[in-house]
Design an enzyme around this catalytic site. Sequence first.
Site, PDB file in Angstrom:
ATOM      1  N   ASP A   1       0.871  -1.181   0.000  1.00 16.55           N
ATOM      2  CA  ASP A   1       0.000   0.000   0.000  1.00 16.55           C
ATOM      3  C   ASP A   1       0.913   1.238   0.000  1.00 16.55           C
ATOM      4  OD1 ASP A   1      -2.149   1.670  -0.028  1.00 16.55           O
ATOM      5  OD2 ASP A   1      -3.182   0.763   1.658  1.00 16.55           O
TER       6      ASP A   1
HETATM    7  C1  NOJ Z   1      -4.053   3.879   0.147  1.00 15.97           C
HETATM    8  C2  NOJ Z   1      -5.207   2.939   0.352  1.00 15.97           C
HETATM    9  O1  NOJ Z   1      -5.098   2.291   1.587  1.00 15.97           O
HETATM   10  C3  NOJ Z   1      -5.338   1.912  -0.748  1.00 15.97           C
HETATM   11  O2  NOJ Z   1      -6.498   1.157  -0.521  1.00 15.97           O
HETATM   12  C4  NOJ Z   1      -5.350   2.587  -2.076  1.00 15.97           C
HETATM   13  O3  NOJ Z   1      -5.571   1.652  -3.087  1.00 15.97           O
HETATM   14  C5  NOJ Z   1      -4.033   3.314  -2.244  1.00 15.97           C
HETATM   15  N1  NOJ Z   1      -3.902   4.327  -1.217  1.00 15.97           N
HETATM   16  C6  NOJ Z   1      -3.878   3.956  -3.612  1.00 15.97           C
HETATM   17  O4  NOJ Z   1      -4.701   5.045  -3.727  1.00 15.97           O
END
Ligand code: NOJ
Length: 767
Positions: A293
């Site tokens: 993430d």
């Molecule tokens: C953080 C989030 O936790 C995740 O779910 C998301 O896909 C990413 N950012 C990218 O935006």
Amino acid sequence: MRKTFIPILLVVILGSAMLFSSFKTGDKKDKTEQRVEDLLSKMTLEEKAGQLNFVVGDLFNTGPTVRTSESDKFNEAIRKGEITGIFNIHGAAYTGKLQKLAVEESRLGIPLLIGADVIHGFKTVFPIPLGEAASWDLTAIEKSARVAAKESAASGINLTFAPMADVARDARWGRTAEGAGEDPYLVSLITAARVKGFQGNSLSDPLTIAACVKHFVAYGAAEAGRDYNTVDMSEYELRNTYLPPFKAALDAGSATLMTAFNELNGVPATAHTKVMRQILRDEWGFNGLVISDWQNIWEMTSHGYAQDNAHAGELALKAGTDLDMMAEIYLKELPQLVKSGKVEQKYLDDAVRRVLWLKFKLGLFDNPYLYSNTKTEKKQVRSKEHLQAAFEVAQRSIVLLKNENTLLPLSASKKQKIAVIGPLGNNKEDMNGTWSFFGEAQHPVSFLEGIKKYAKGTEITYAEGCELYSDSRAKFDEAVAAAKKADIVVMAIGESAVMNGEGASRANISLPGVQLDLVKAIHATGKPIIALVSSGRALELTWLDENIPTILATWSLGSEAGNAAASVLFGEYNPSGKLPVSFPRSVGQLPLYYNHKNTGRVYEGDHSEPGSERVYKSRYRDVPNTALYPFGYGLSYTTFKYDNLKLSTDKLAPAGQLQVSIDVTNTGKYAGEEVIQLYTRDLVGSITRPVKELKKFQKLTFTPGEKKTVMFTLTPEDLAFWRADLTYGTEPGDFKVFVGPNSRDVQEVSFTLLKDGSVKYESSIKN
Ligand code: NOJ
């Protein structure tokens, strides 16, 4: 008495995952694997590290940004092969230009992954995932993901960061909105449906996109519901509750998976060797791409797990995180880590193989412009057919929580005055809900617009009453005056889009700002009120429940919000939604979920009951233990009678099955759909078992007066769980079966599971 164990063989079935499953290691390689190996053999260490570097459209943002126009920012990095892909950008023309740069101007001509958070629709916005989950309609949910895939794929995107498979039991957690609720079985089915919807039958179809199931793992169990917070849980809980939806998504073929922000039992998820190498790779055989993430690798120093960036990179790669989202640590540190011998080259090569494999499977090497076709984009985006699908899912997502004196449905033809009051009454933008960067603010149909369209001949007035969160009561008088002149008041209240989603935990889950005071002021006029409550989580609605005759949960319903709500208010569609989360009486009850354990000191009475017996019981002094609206709950304009619950046998043989039947009759005057739910309870276990667990359900349509005998089949496989010795299987003994319209109002019968029931470990997602 404790039951004896039945040792069983653990058989890991990869199931339909093989359809999409990634490259195989070993000598025998198929054509794609051979192409991957050929390319890999030509790559420098730096180019390999570049293939693991995934960046957002605008660097250094704390959250997603959407770019649609050309910029020089990435051009040089793409030419140098320092970027594997860019995410949260879109547009066939723009993405086509980026692909051209990668293919024609970088040394190896490797096309780009174009990722995006396509969470609930693209430009046609569907209800937030929690809302869709309330439909309990897997076909509709799969279709929603299908439409999202078509629109986004036509706009150049080839990978979505969805579905979210996190089980969420604490309504304070903002990301509850993005998942399918509190029950591992329901979440599993819905997550799998979404994967199928996104990926269709082939990853190289220009109208499908790769799915990325997230966040691995236990992100939904963040302490105190605070986003990104610590998680500490037993392996039983992890395996029985939090892992099944991930397994289901991978069985459905999810090409990729995303790691979570949280630490799990002292180890950040992104470097969690046990869950990633042992469970994900070895037990489940997943060989697809694992994506970190946002800046997760870098955050390992904040966690206090890595001493510096290089250490963080080493830990993450060795644990099985292939792609670095936004930390740029792999790009900068991996070549040196490999050269110094701190990281064996095979870790780097395997991660790169997975990226290349995905790019081949997406068809990008054969045609890098497959997803960047402006004509297809024009045809797909916000097509009539897609808006119709969004409308139908939105109708099915609405949950009727209360309908005293059958105030609903309203008559569309009756001459009456309706006042629409509240900060969400004439609001378009918030209808899109959280995670809807691509849906434009001016597009959704507001509640007011929908009501005006449906209520022909009726006089409609509108007053905002108050803002979503401000303290000001300045507009109360105008709203009260509008209510006084009306026959019926429709109040549109609840959360704004940004009040839920990532980083949107709330310590207080009642109506924000002065909205409850506004409801009280309107209630004081004595006019009948219908409350449309929009939210991305279960809210505390105790006062409303005690005072307002009619309440509907309307989540964030997306592009067609107003039309869907109006079609329900005026009876064109009879509400059929059921809650995927328990609504608490008080925030102090959280986490609250129906499938809890019994405890040694059970208390089922009313908290205010006198007597000393209740004192040393598991309870609160000030509120009952129970939910205000339980999991699975939702009313209809018609009524259903459940009777004659029967089992085909009260002894379930090890390799046998038993039929559960119940008569369900539509006793009201409207046709309607009902979700008939079957739960079980394993009375004694080698580890204690939940008081109820959803095992099956059917959503069926009934005409007025119609009676159906509804049949379910239960097998030992449905009763299997991770046992005290951490093997998976059943334990013989007594069980209860409950069937009903929700998790609370059930009828029950019992049976015994006979000895020697062995089952194989498969996904538990068969309905
Ligand atoms: C953080 C989030 O936790 C995740 O779910 C998301 O896909 C990413 N950012 C990218 O935006």
